[in-house]
Write an enzyme that holds these catalytic residues in place. Structure first.
Site, PDB file in Angstrom:
ATOM      1  N   ASP A 109      24.096  43.031  63.192  1.00 29.66           N
ATOM      2  CA  ASP A 109      22.931  42.443  62.473  1.00 29.66           C
ATOM      3  C   ASP A 109      22.442  41.173  63.496  1.00 29.66           C
ATOM      4  OD1 ASP A 109      22.843  43.975  60.548  1.00 29.66           O
ATOM      5  OD2 ASP A 109      23.848  42.614  59.142  1.00 29.66           O
ATOM      6  N   HIS A 157      23.759  37.625  54.724  1.00 29.01           N
ATOM      7  CA  HIS A 157      22.629  37.633  55.398  1.00 29.01           C
ATOM      8  C   HIS A 157      21.799  36.282  55.681  1.00 29.01           C
ATOM      9  CE1 HIS A 157      23.330  41.869  54.929  1.00 29.01           C
ATOM     10  NE2 HIS A 157      22.593  42.161  55.851  1.00 29.01           N
ATOM     11  N   HIS A 217      17.265  39.617  61.706  1.00 29.64           N
ATOM     12  CA  HIS A 217      17.273  40.540  60.949  1.00 29.64           C
ATOM     13  C   HIS A 217      16.702  40.190  59.530  1.00 29.64           C
ATOM     14  CE1 HIS A 217      18.282  43.945  58.401  1.00 29.64           C
ATOM     15  NE2 HIS A 217      19.553  43.574  58.047  1.00 29.64           N
TER      16      HIS A 217
END
Length: 259
Positions: free
Chosen positions: A77, A209, A81
């Site tokens: 990632d 994330h 992203h």
């Protein structure tokens, strides 16, 4: 490092004094891919089609063509992203600093806790307890959360029921600690994504994330064989494919480990 040191490393690899451990799952049409709720678009699974195999289409060569989403199987990632990392000029797979793709690994073993509780959430106190035993996490390290999830397959790997996915992962506080207090380079897991299955309900949602990529740091998902690594002492090599403006890619993650 001198040329002599590099040659010593090459010699250690050839004699087996340093071992190479493959941290990568096999990529095939059965590889589990993260499932998103409607109405969001889904990532395609891996597929492969023969081009030629010593036949009329290619008498002396064998090759295939394949397709998949960038975040399929063991994958990288990049900061770009996620919405929080979208503005970094070096945040895609073709622009990131390759010097950051090789680094020391700290393997946090919470396999027992994850077996007892599929929704286990890593908190700062868990990390500090690990450090009390193994030493402080170094700046620039890859922190890998061992859960032994790689031993699962198929539906058991995704582990979804009517309430949603159930898999271990970090809390927002854990991510904040690793970013602000330890300045790590990346975060890696054995599950299908870098966040816990229930992380959509965290604040902020999906902190591995949102927070890691917002800090221009990296993620690795669907790792394997973390049980073959020491708590400290391994070196991770994790270069994604150099896709123009890529948000990530499947990759082969390797670890150098003292034999």
């Amino acid at each position: 490092m001198s040329a002599q040191s590099l040659m010593q490393l090459a010699g250690a690899l050839s004699t087996g004094t340093v071992k190479v451990v493959d941290l990568t799952q096999v990529l095939n049409p059965e590889t589990p891919v993260i499932q998103l709720p409607e109405p969001f678009a889904q990532s395609p699974a891996f597929s492969s089609e023969l081009i030629s195999q010593f036949d009329d289409d290619g008498p002396a060569w064998y090759w295939n063509k394949f397709s998949c989403g960038e975040h399929c199987g063991t994958h990288f990632d990049a900061p770009g992203h996620w919405i929080s990392g979208q503005d970094y000029s070096d945040g895609t797979t073709d622009t990131l600093d390759v010097n950051q793709l090789v680094g020391p690994a700290c393997v946090l073993d919470f396999s027992r806790e994850s077996a007892d509780n599929n929704d286990f959430v890593l908190e700062p106190e868990h990390i500090k307890a690990w450090e009390a035993e193994h030493g402080e996490i170094e700046a620039g390290a890859w922190v890998l959360m061992r859960t032994d999830w790689h031993k699962r397959s198929g539906a058991d790997f995704l582990n979804i029921d009517e309430e949603g996915p159930h898999s271990p992962g970090p809390s927002p506080a854990a991510m904040q600690f690793l970013i602000e207090e330890r300045n790590i380079q990346g975060w890696g897991v054995e599950t299908v994504g870098t966040d816990a299955g229930a992380a959509g309900g965290f604040e902020p949602p999906f902190p591995a994330h949102f927070m890691m990529h917002g800090a221009n740091k990296f993620g690795l998902a669907s790792l394997a064989n973390l049980d073959q690594l020491p708590a400290k002492g391994a070196i991770i090599i994790a270069p994604p494919l150099k896709i123009e403006n890529g948000s990530g890619s499947p990759l082969r993650v390797l670890a150098l480990v003292p034999a």
